[in-house]
Scaffold this active site. Structure first.
Site, short mmCIF file in Angstrom:
data_model
loop_
_atom_site.label_atom_id
_atom_site.label_comp_id
_atom_site.label_asym_id
_atom_site.label_seq_id
_atom_site.Cartn_x
_atom_site.Cartn_y
_atom_site.Cartn_z
N SER B 163 0.85 -1.19 0.00
CA SER B 163 0.00 0.00 0.00
C SER B 163 0.88 1.25 0.00
CB SER B 163 -0.93 -0.05 1.21
OG SER B 163 -2.01 0.83 1.05
N ARG B 232 -11.95 6.48 9.30
CA ARG B 232 -11.40 5.13 9.39
C ARG B 232 -12.41 4.08 8.93
NH1 ARG B 232 -6.66 2.62 8.95
NH2 ARG B 232 -6.41 0.86 10.33
N ASP B 324 -8.46 -7.08 -4.56
CA ASP B 324 -8.13 -5.73 -4.09
C ASP B 324 -8.73 -4.72 -5.06
OD1 ASP B 324 -7.01 -3.33 -3.27
OD2 ASP B 324 -4.96 -4.08 -3.17
N HIS B 357 -7.85 -5.42 -0.23
CA HIS B 357 -6.57 -4.73 -0.02
C HIS B 357 -5.87 -5.24 1.24
CE1 HIS B 357 -3.62 -1.66 -0.60
NE2 HIS B 357 -3.89 -1.07 0.53
N ASP B 358 -6.64 -5.62 2.24
CA ASP B 358 -6.07 -6.17 3.48
C ASP B 358 -5.20 -7.41 3.24
OD1 ASP B 358 -6.79 -4.48 5.50
OD2 ASP B 358 -8.60 -5.57 6.07
#
Lengths: 385, 385
Positions: B163, B232, B324, B357-358
Site C-alpha cells: 500500500s 477510518r 483488491d 486490499h487487506d
C-alpha cells in the site's frame, strides 16, 4: 453533445407540470407499518403525466431512488432543470406520455412533500425527528398503493425504478403481484450486501457525528450540514466508477501549491465538495437516515419475492450496468435466477456503460430502446386479452 | 486456525523488541522538503531485527502503510499483540532475521515517534498542527535515507512494503536507484486514481467537519474523535472486499427491533464502529490528513520511476491481489509495464485472495513463498558478485 440532448429534451418536454398532494387521514388509511406502529394521517406528494385510459389499463408507476422525489419529468415554473428522469418520460420517450399515464410519488420517510421525519407530528405539534417510526420499503409501497387506489387504478401496466426505486418495484411484485402487469427493476438487488450496508452505515455515522444533528432534533436550528455533506460525498463515489472518474477528472489539479493546508487541489475533490454542499440544501438529514435504513432492511430473497406455490404472472425486464460496482451484476443476475426458478417471464439485459451506478440516470438511449419495446409489447398483450 | 497460527508465530517470534529514535538536528540534516520548506530537527522512530553483516550487504528496509508504525515485528514488553507484520519477519520467516538485518521506521508526518504534526514545533514551543509543512512520499524516503546513512548502510538488499509502503518502495527506486538491490512493491500504484483520491478526500472531510478538529489546533483539547472514526470506517470498507465482507458478516444481525433508532443492528455496522472507535485512540487526526495527502500527491508514472536513458539495476517483485479493488490489479500491471519498458528484471505475481486490499497483511503463506525465494536469490547473487 449534452447541451444538444438537453435542447432535444426540451422540444419533447412535457412542459410545465405540477406536484399534487394526497392525504390519507381516515382510520383505514392510517398506515400499519411493518414494524407494528401506526402512522397517519399520511400525505403523499405525487405527479402524473399523460392521460389515464378509459379502461385504466395504461398506468405506469415510476419509483425514485434514495434522494429522488415525485418530480420525475417536465418543468416546475421558473426552474432551469426538468425532473430527474425527464429524458425517459414525455411525448415519444421511453415512457411515452402520448400513450401512457405515468405516476411518480415521493416515498414516505422522504422530505419532498410526503410524510417523513421533518413533517409535523400531529401528536406533538412539532416535527417528528427520531419519533418518526422505522419505515421499510414495504411501507413505502403500501403508501403508494393508497395513492393508486385513490387514482382509481386496479392494475398497473408497469412499475419501474432504479436503485432503491428497483427495490420498490420488487416489493410491489412481492406485496401486490396481481396489480403489476410488468416490472422493470434497474440496477438493484433482492437485498443489500454487507458492503452496501457498510457504505450506508458510514454515511449515517457521518450525519450522527455532527453535533448539529442534535439526536435528530435539529429542526429550527439548521441541518447537520457538514455531516450530511460527507455522507453524500461517500455516496457519490459509489455512484460513479473508477473509469468514469478517470474520464471525468483524471488527476487534474484545480490549484496546487505546497502551502495548501487541505484546500481543494484535485478536481475530483472540488466536485465531491460541490455535490455534498449542494445536497444539504435540498435534503433532510433524518430522511437520509430513515431511507438508507429502509434499504438496508430490504430483503426479498428466497420465497419473499414470489412464493414457491405461485407462478408469476408479472413480466420482468431486469436491467443492470457492467461498471456498476455498488449494485454489481451478480445481484441483478440473482433476481433473474429467482424469477426463472418460479418460471416467470423474465428478460435480463446488461448495458455496457462506464458510468457506474449512475448509469440508470444517464444511459437514456439504451434504456429507452429496451423499455419502449418491452412496455409496448406488454401493453398490446394486455389489450388483446 | 488463527489462534494456532498466532501460537506458531509466537514460537518463531523475535521476542521482545525495542523502538529506538534517531534525531537529525544538524543543519545538513534539516530536511529540505519537496515543497521547498525546511523541516528540522527531525526524529525518526525505528526498530531493527537481526544482525547487520560485516559487509553490510543484508539490510532490508520494510516500509509501513498509512496507519502503520516502526513496530513491524516482535513484542513490546507487556503487549498481547506483536508488531504489524510479525508473521513475515523473524527467524525462518519471509524476512528471515537469522540471515537479514531488517529495519522499519515510522514515516515523517506520522504520530508514532517520528516527527509529525503532533510533534512540538521548536519555533513555537507547541505542537505543529497545521503549521507542519506539506510532506510527500519523497520526503518520507529522504528522511529514511538519513536513517540508513546513520546505520552505516550504503546499499539496501531490499526495500519492501504494501500500500503506501509500496509507494515508498517505488520512491526509493526513483530517488536512490543505486542504493536498492531489489524492490518488492505490494498492492500499490504509481499514482492514485481519482477514485482513490476521492476516498481519501472524504476521509479528510470527515475529520475536518468535526468541530473538535479546531482547524488542526486541537492538541490539549482531545482529538476530533467522531470525524476520525468516520474516516477510518470509510477506509475499512475499502480495505475489505465485497466477498470478504459477505464471508465475515453476511447480513447477520447483532440486534434488531423496530424501535432501533439507528443503533447497531447488522454485525458489519458493529465491526466498523469498533474499528473506527479503536483507531482514534491510537492515531493522530492531523497525521491522517498529512499522510493521505502525501499518498494523493504521489506520482512516479512516466519517466519519474526510471528515467528513459537509464537501465534499471534493481530487481523487482511486484505483488497484487485479485480481490483488491482499492489498488486494482491494473495499477500493479502498470508498474510492471513501465519496468519492462526500461528492461528491468521484474517479476509480477497475482495472488488469489478474497481479503481485498487487506490481503497484503493476511496472505502470509503466499507472500512468504514468493518473497523468501526472491530475497534469497538476490542475496546470493549479490554475494557472488
Amino acid at each position: 453533445m449534452r447541451a444538444e440532448r438537453q435542447r432535444m429534451d426540451k422540444k419533447k418536454s412535457l412542459g410545465n407540470v405540477e406536484t399534487r398532494y394526497a392525504t390519507f387521514a381516515e382510520s383505514p388509511h392510517e398506515l400499519l407499518l411493518e414494524g407494528g406502529q401506526k402512522l397517519g394521517p399520511i400525505t403523499l406528494a405525487y405527479e402524473t403525466y399523460g392521460r389515464l385510459d378509459a379502461d385504466k389499463s395504461n398506468a405506469v408507476l415510476i419509483c425514485h431512488a434514495l434522494s429522488g422525489d415525485a418530480h420525475a419529468a417536465g418543468f416546475h415554473p421558473g426552474d432551469e432543470d426538468p425532473g430527474w428522469w425527464d429524458a425517459m418520460i414525455g411525448p415519444g420517450k421511453a415512457f411515452d406520455t402520448d400513450k401512457y399515464f405515468v405516476i411518480c410519488s415521493n416515498v414516505i420517510g422522504g422530505c419532498k412533500g410526503s410524510t417523513g421525519p421533518s413533517s409535523i407530528n400531529p401528536a406533538a405539534g412539532k416535527p417528528y425527528g427520531l419519533d418518526f417510526p422505522v419505515i421499510t420499503i414495504g411501507d413505502m409501497v403500501n403508501a403508494q398503493r393508497y395513492l393508486i387506489d385513490h387514482l382509481g387504478i386496479g392494475r398497473l401496466l408497469c412499475v419501474c425504478g432504479g436503485s432503491m426505486g428497483g427495490m420498490q418495484v420488487l416489493q410491489w411484485v412481492a406485496s401486490y403481484p396481481e396489480r403489476v402487469r410488468c416490472a422493470i427493476p434497474i440496477a438493484t438487488a433482492l437485498k443489500h450486501s454487507p458492503q452496501q450496508i457498510a457504505f450506508d452505515e458510514v454515511g449515517r455515522q457521518a450525519v450522527m457525528a455532527d453535533p448539529e444533528w442534535r439526536e435528530g432534533d435539529y429542526y429550527g436550528h439548521g441541518q447537520p450540514e457538514r455531516g450530511l455533506a460527507v455522507a453524500r460525498m461517500i455516496g457519490h463515489i459509489t455512484y460513479m466508477s473508477d473509469k468514469s472518474m478517470e474520464e471525468k477528472f483524471s488527476r487534474r489539479l484545480k490549484e496546487k501549491d505546497y502551502s495548501f493546508q487541505f484546500k481543494t487541489d484535485f478536481e475530483v475533490e472540488g466536485y465531491l465538495r460541490y455535490r455534498g454542499d449542494n445536497f444539504v440544501k435540498r435534503f433532510d438529514a433524518n430522511s437520509y437516515l430513515y431511507i438508507t435504513k429502509a434499504m438496508d432492511y430490504f430483503d426479498v430473497a428466497g420465497d419473499s419475492l414470489i412464493p414457491a406455490e405461485r407462478r408469476a404472472e408479472t413480466r420482468f425486464l431486469v436491467i443492470a450496468f457492467r461498471s456498476d460496482w455498488l449494485y454489481p451484476l451478480y445481484q441483478s443476475q440473482e433476481i433473474v435466477r429467482q424469477l426463472k426458478r418460479r418460471h416467470a417471464d423474465a428478460t435480463y439485459c446488461e448495458i455496457n456503460s462506464t458510468y457506474g451506478h449512475d448509469a440508470f440516470l444517464l444511459e437514456i438511449e439504451e434504456e429507452t430502446h429496451l423499455i419502449k419495446h418491452f412496455l409496448d409489447k406488454t401493453y398490446k398483450g394486455y389489450n388483446v386479452r
